[in-house]
Design an enzyme around this catalytic site. Structure first.
Site, short mmCIF file in Angstrom:
data_model
loop_
_atom_site.label_atom_id
_atom_site.label_comp_id
_atom_site.label_asym_id
_atom_site.label_seq_id
_atom_site.Cartn_x
_atom_site.Cartn_y
_atom_site.Cartn_z
N HIS A 1 4.36 2.84 -33.61
CA HIS A 1 4.46 4.03 -33.81
C HIS A 1 4.51 4.17 -35.39
O HIS A 1 4.62 3.34 -36.09
CB HIS A 1 5.51 4.82 -33.34
CG HIS A 1 5.97 4.51 -32.00
ND1 HIS A 1 5.34 4.99 -30.77
CD2 HIS A 1 6.99 3.73 -31.45
CE1 HIS A 1 5.82 4.89 -29.83
NE2 HIS A 1 6.80 4.01 -29.92
N TYR B 1 14.76 13.85 -30.34
CA TYR B 1 15.42 13.18 -31.38
C TYR B 1 14.82 13.09 -32.61
O TYR B 1 13.61 13.45 -32.68
CB TYR B 1 15.48 11.47 -30.92
CG TYR B 1 14.13 10.89 -30.74
CD1 TYR B 1 13.73 10.01 -31.81
CD2 TYR B 1 13.37 10.97 -29.50
CE1 TYR B 1 12.43 9.37 -31.66
CE2 TYR B 1 12.34 10.44 -29.51
CZ TYR B 1 11.62 9.55 -30.56
OH TYR B 1 10.55 8.88 -30.47
N ARG C 1 -1.40 9.67 -23.68
CA ARG C 1 -0.07 9.23 -22.99
C ARG C 1 0.66 10.46 -22.23
O ARG C 1 0.79 11.56 -22.76
CB ARG C 1 0.90 8.84 -24.32
CG ARG C 1 2.10 7.93 -23.58
CD ARG C 1 2.88 7.66 -24.83
NE ARG C 1 3.81 6.65 -24.83
CZ ARG C 1 4.92 6.47 -25.17
NH1 ARG C 1 5.36 7.35 -26.17
NH2 ARG C 1 5.78 5.43 -24.77
N ARG D 1 15.01 11.61 -20.98
CA ARG D 1 15.83 11.84 -22.14
C ARG D 1 14.76 12.20 -22.95
O ARG D 1 15.25 12.66 -24.27
CB ARG D 1 16.67 10.65 -22.34
CG ARG D 1 15.86 9.56 -22.86
CD ARG D 1 16.82 8.24 -22.84
NE ARG D 1 16.15 7.25 -22.96
CZ ARG D 1 15.11 6.67 -23.84
NH1 ARG D 1 15.11 7.12 -24.91
NH2 ARG D 1 14.46 5.44 -23.44
N TYR E 1 4.59 6.37 -19.21
CA TYR E 1 5.92 5.76 -19.65
C TYR E 1 6.89 6.33 -18.73
O TYR E 1 7.06 7.57 -18.65
CB TYR E 1 6.36 6.16 -21.23
CG TYR E 1 7.73 5.55 -21.58
CD1 TYR E 1 8.04 4.48 -21.01
CD2 TYR E 1 8.23 6.09 -22.82
CE1 TYR E 1 9.27 3.64 -21.51
CE2 TYR E 1 9.47 5.46 -23.09
CZ TYR E 1 9.82 4.19 -22.59
OH TYR E 1 10.97 3.73 -23.22
N HIS F 1 6.09 -0.80 -21.33
CA HIS F 1 7.38 -1.42 -21.24
C HIS F 1 7.74 -1.98 -19.81
O HIS F 1 8.92 -1.76 -19.39
CB HIS F 1 8.35 -0.73 -21.96
CG HIS F 1 8.18 -0.08 -23.21
ND1 HIS F 1 7.52 -0.35 -23.92
CD2 HIS F 1 8.56 1.19 -23.73
CE1 HIS F 1 7.17 0.21 -24.96
NE2 HIS F 1 7.86 1.30 -24.79
N ASP G 1 6.52 -2.10 -30.56
CA ASP G 1 7.32 -1.16 -30.41
C ASP G 1 8.02 -0.79 -31.70
O ASP G 1 9.02 0.31 -31.58
CB ASP G 1 8.47 -0.94 -29.37
CG ASP G 1 8.87 0.32 -28.83
OD1 ASP G 1 8.06 1.17 -29.27
OD2 ASP G 1 10.16 0.67 -28.79
N ASN H 1 15.01 5.16 -31.14
CA ASN H 1 16.36 5.38 -30.26
C ASN H 1 17.09 4.15 -30.03
O ASN H 1 17.85 4.39 -28.80
CB ASN H 1 15.88 6.01 -28.81
CG ASN H 1 15.38 7.52 -29.12
OD1 ASN H 1 15.86 8.49 -29.50
ND2 ASN H 1 13.81 7.90 -28.42
C1 0GY Z 1 8.97 3.80 -27.09
C2 0GY Z 1 10.10 4.16 -26.48
C3 0GY Z 1 10.88 5.38 -26.82
C4 0GY Z 1 10.19 6.56 -27.39
C5 0GY Z 1 9.09 6.95 -27.08
O1 0GY Z 1 7.45 8.73 -27.37
C6 0GY Z 1 8.88 8.29 -27.48
O2 0GY Z 1 9.54 9.04 -28.17
O3 0GY Z 1 8.14 6.39 -26.44
C7 0GY Z 1 12.11 5.31 -25.82
O4 0GY Z 1 13.24 5.81 -26.63
O5 0GY Z 1 12.24 4.63 -25.07
O6 0GY Z 1 7.94 3.40 -26.72
O7 0GY Z 1 9.02 4.06 -28.49
#
Ligand code: 0GY
Length: 300
Positions: free
Chosen positions: A35, A51, A126, A132, A159, A183, A251, A256
């Protein structure tokens, strides 16, 4: 190099000086899940975010790519930037063609906006089901978006967590084109690689050859912690059973994470444990991501 840490988050900062991995990724290797965050001063985070991450700008991602020995990135829009893909597009444009992207879009995005994203290097969209991270989106909305991006040749990244597989599976059957699961579908690793829960996920992949999977995020899935011995068997199972439908990613910058922050060099060193032969490593890191993200350059 100084890390642009802003203490606006309760989350851990990413590892500033990851080790140089002992494992050397094959030439042309792709980090297929990472990211960029902010910088918030230029790319503010979404008001609806769940977050607030620490800034993780593109320069730092490209530095990490080189340090780990990767050639390319697939940058995935994270929920903290909502549907504003500006930071993603900025990173793609700065990458000189060495990054492709996965965006988050809504029904109200116009065809022209989708086309612009495509031109910037976006190759998929996505859909996030993790409670959460996002509020619920009706499945019909996802189906509609999926249909709209088909003419662009995009795929769908999903996801979800293992306990949501039953509710998400019918949608996955209906979605068109290729689908990539983030994941490993977030298995509960305490339930065992031979347990019924992971068997359901493997069965899904067996039934639907359009489904691919990222064997990523041992740091999130592990209960035991580093060196993630409790996660390795899950990734190994998927890589050996579906060698031409697996992807790998760091990742970075690991949003988080509260228990510990992984060293990305160490994560890279895990690759030979989940892909034990050169042929599997090449498929995982080069051939598969190239087919999906740079098909115009991929060797078949
Ligand atoms: C990841 C996992 C997380 C967050 C996100 O889009 C996101 O905010 O994917 C997570 O908190 O498990 O892939 O970055």
């Amino acid at each position: 190099m100084t890390v642009p840490v802003k203490t606006i988050s309760t989350y851990l900062p990413f590892c500033a000086e990851p080790k140089r991995p002992d494992f050397r990724p094959p030439e042309g290797a792709v980090d297929a899940h990472c990211h960029v965050f902010g910088p918030a001063s230029r790319f503010p985070f979404a008001p609806e975010r769940k977050y607030t991450p620490i800034d993780a700008p593109k320069e730092r991602l490209f530095w990490l790519r080189d340090r780990l020995g990767f050639a390319r990135n697939v940058i995935v829009q994270a929920t903290c930037h909502g549907r504003d893909n500006a930071a993603l597009v900025d990173a793609l444009e700065a990458s000189g063609g060495l990054a492709r992207g996965i965006a988050v879009v809504g029904e109200d995005n116009t065809d022209a906006e989708l086309q612009n994203l495509d031109e910037a290097g976006v190759r998929g969209v996505r859909f996030n089901f993790v409670k959460r991270l996002v509020d619920d989106t009706p499945h019909e909305v996802f189906e509609h978006i999926a249909q709209r991006v088909q003419p662009l040749g995009w795929h769908i990244v999903v996801y979800f967590e293992a306990q949501d597989l039953t509710s998400v599976a019918p949608l996955l059957d209906r979605l068109p084109g290729r689908i990539v699961v983030d994941h490993m579908g977030r298995p509960d690793v305490t339930k065992g690689v031979d347990g019924p829960e992971f068997a359901r996920f493997v069965d899904l992949m067996e039934r639907n050859s359009r489904i691919w999977v990222k064997v990523s995020c041992p740091e999130r899935l592990s209960v035991a912690g580093p060196p993630y011995d409790d996660v390795v068997p899950f990734a190994l199972r998927l890589v050996t059973q579906f060698p031409d439908r697996v992807l790998w990613g760091t990742d970075w910058p690991h949003p988080n994470m509260v228990s510990h922050m992984p060293d990305d060099g160490f994560l890279t060193d895990l690759i030979p444990r989940i892909a034990p032969t050169e042929a599997l490593q090449h498929a995982l890191l080069v051939a598969n991501p190239m087919r999906l993200y740079w098909p115009e350059e991929a060797q078949s």
